[in-house]
Design a protein around this motif. Structure first.
Motif: not given
Length: 510
Positions: A175-176, A178-179, A182-183, A187, A206, A208
């Protein structure tokens, strides 16, 4: 002459002089004009080429239907001293390997030396030392890429938390961009999916970093990548992703204007998206921007917090009731926006290449773009970003606009030529503007620039204008929308794992 070519090439530097002497005897020179095809994609490979001068292009056929199916796509360039096809010949039985790409002489032609695979194998069979040299050199190259090999192997042999090999099929996703949200949202849903009893295990990692040609290499060993609106999947990036083994691009958004669809098709990479998450979220945010701009809410709030409770003309707004409001783009989000606007008691004008009966039934009238510009006190841009819609608001449109119009954009930044917007604000043609998107937002949005200098002069001009209210691409950002984005993305990955590809995938782009 042939031996001199080998000596100049770094490719053969680790082979002995005796090996090079025998190899030189097998080399056949070929002066090829520009466009000469050495081997076609899909043909059996039984020779390799050593480039002395000029270049060779490696190309693949486009996978699209129709006339573009025969248009080649250039993967890379093989220059002087380089070799193509050697690993196929050295590592495979005769006629076992097929060409991944077409090899063609580049601009100006090329001088190459061809070595027959049958002759090369006979050379190695007749001299065991030559065979050992080939094995030694190839083994060293393999060790130099140990991390890549390990990553690929791990894809098939991941272990669960207890250390025992999982019996479920596994799909690895990177997953690009990632802020924190998002995580935090992916998750738990990924964990719930893995515990749901399905035969698939999703392993999501993930980073960032945003996707580009440089960071694409991080995807080595992953089956799929997950992208957001400002990740760049252009031709060069997708080429790298293909070499890394990626077969699926899962967009966690609806837009895909930064993805090169043709290149993805060429490499057999499927692309899926989340076509709709919460259209209410975007439509309601557009209204929030309108009311913030019209009633000067940010300025008023700042005053009150400073204990300044006075009123003056700088805070003066207008009733939306009775005004003429234009909605350009009446898809699902646009239709919801139209319904909200009718609740204000405004006159509704709409523009779209596909007219909606629902909009007509609620009292909306479809008109031309020019009529929108001429008559509307408020204009909402709700269109997708396409070649036909890019810079819908531009310098030539400014004279057509009703003076003092309020412009709202929660769709795509490229719908507005930002320099024209700044001009319109400075000349009072545009009375106010609410933006959730920005034409060049990729360099700034979803990042903290509070301690750095913003060098984009048009962005700073907008940020410093008290008639502009800007949010950082957050119109979609509601609990309901995020839950839908995550669940649909996981569903898209699950569908891919069942063997569906391309247009057979629900929510597919290609």
């Amino acid at each position: 002459m042939a031996k001199a070519v080998l000596e100049k090439s770094q490719y053969w530097a680790n082979y002995s002089g005796a090996f090079q002497d025998d190899l030189a005897k097998l080399m056949v020179p070929c002066d090829s004009p520009e466009g000469h095809i050495f081997i076609n994609e899909g043909d059996r490979i039984n020779s390799f080429l050593i480039v002395e001068s000029g270049t060779l292009y490696r190309t693949k056929r486009q996978s699209e239907e129709g006339t573009e199916a025969d248009v080649p796509f250039q993967i890379d360039v093989v220059g002087p001293g380089s070799v193509t096809g050697f690993l196929h010949v050295a590592g495979a039985s005769p006629h076992e390997e097929v060409a991944f790409a077409t090899i063609v002489a580049g601009t100006g032609g090329a001088r190459v030396w061809e070595v027959s695979g049958d002759d090369f194998r006979k050379m190695c069979e007749s001299n065991s030392m030559h065979s050992l040299e080939v094995v030694k050199v190839l083994s060293n190259r393999l060790r130099s890429t140990t991390k890549i090999v390990r990553s690929i192997v791990d894809k098939y042999h991941d272990e669960d938390e207890n250390g025992s090999s999982t019996k479920k099929s596994l799909i690895k996703v990177l997953c690009y961009d990632t802020t924190s949200w998002v995580k935090e949202t992916f998750e738990p849903q990924v964990k719930a999916f893995n515990e749901s009893g399905k035969d698939l295990m999703v392993k999501m990692d993930f980073t960032n970093d945003r996707l580009n040609a440089h960071t694409a290499r991080f995807a080595v060993g992953y089956d799929a990548i997950c992208l957001f609106v400002n990740d760049t999947a252009d031709a060069g990036t997708i080429t790298v992703l293909s070499m890394c083994g990626v077969k699926l691009i899962a967009m966690r958004c609806a837009g895909f204007d930064r993805v090169d669809i043709k290149t993805a098709k060429t490499f057999g990479i499927s692309i899926v998206r989340v076509p709709a998450y919460s259209p209410y979220a975007v439509a309601e945010h557009a209204i929030a921007l309108l009311m913030s701009v019209n009633r000067r809410i940010p300025a008023a709030s700042t005053r009150v917090k400073m204990a300044d409770f006075t009123l003056d003309s700088s805070l003066l707004g207008m009733d939306i009731h009775g005004k003429t409001v234009g909605v350009m783009g009446t898809g699902q989000i646009g239709q919801i926006l139209c319904r909200i606007i009718t609740g204000f008691g405004a006159n509704l004008l709409a523009y779209d290449v596909f007219e909606s009966d629902a909009v007509k039934n609620m009292g909306g009238k479809y008109v031309t773009q020019e009529e929108i510009y001429k008559n509307c006190d408020v204009i909402f841009l709700m269109m997708p970003l396409l070649p036909a819609t890019k810079h819908t608001i531009n310098t030539s449109v400014l004279p057509l606009l009703k003076k003092g119009v309020i412009l709202i954009n929660t769709s795509r930044g490229g719908l507005i030529d930002t320099s024209a917007l700044v001009t319109g604000l400075q000349s009072d043609i545009i009375g106010g503007c609410g933006l959730d998107v920005y034409e060049n937002e990729g360099d700034y949005f979803f990042q903290d620039w509070s301690g750095k200098a913003i060098i984009d002069s048009t962005l700073t001009a907008l940020l410093g204008n008290n008639r502009v209210v800007m949010t950082a691409h957050q119109a979609f950002f509601t609990r309901e929308a995020i839950d839908k984005i995550v669940s649909t993305t996981i569903e898209n990955i699950d569908n891919f794992s069942t063997g569906l590809r391309g247009k057979d995938l629900p929510n597919s782009i290609c």
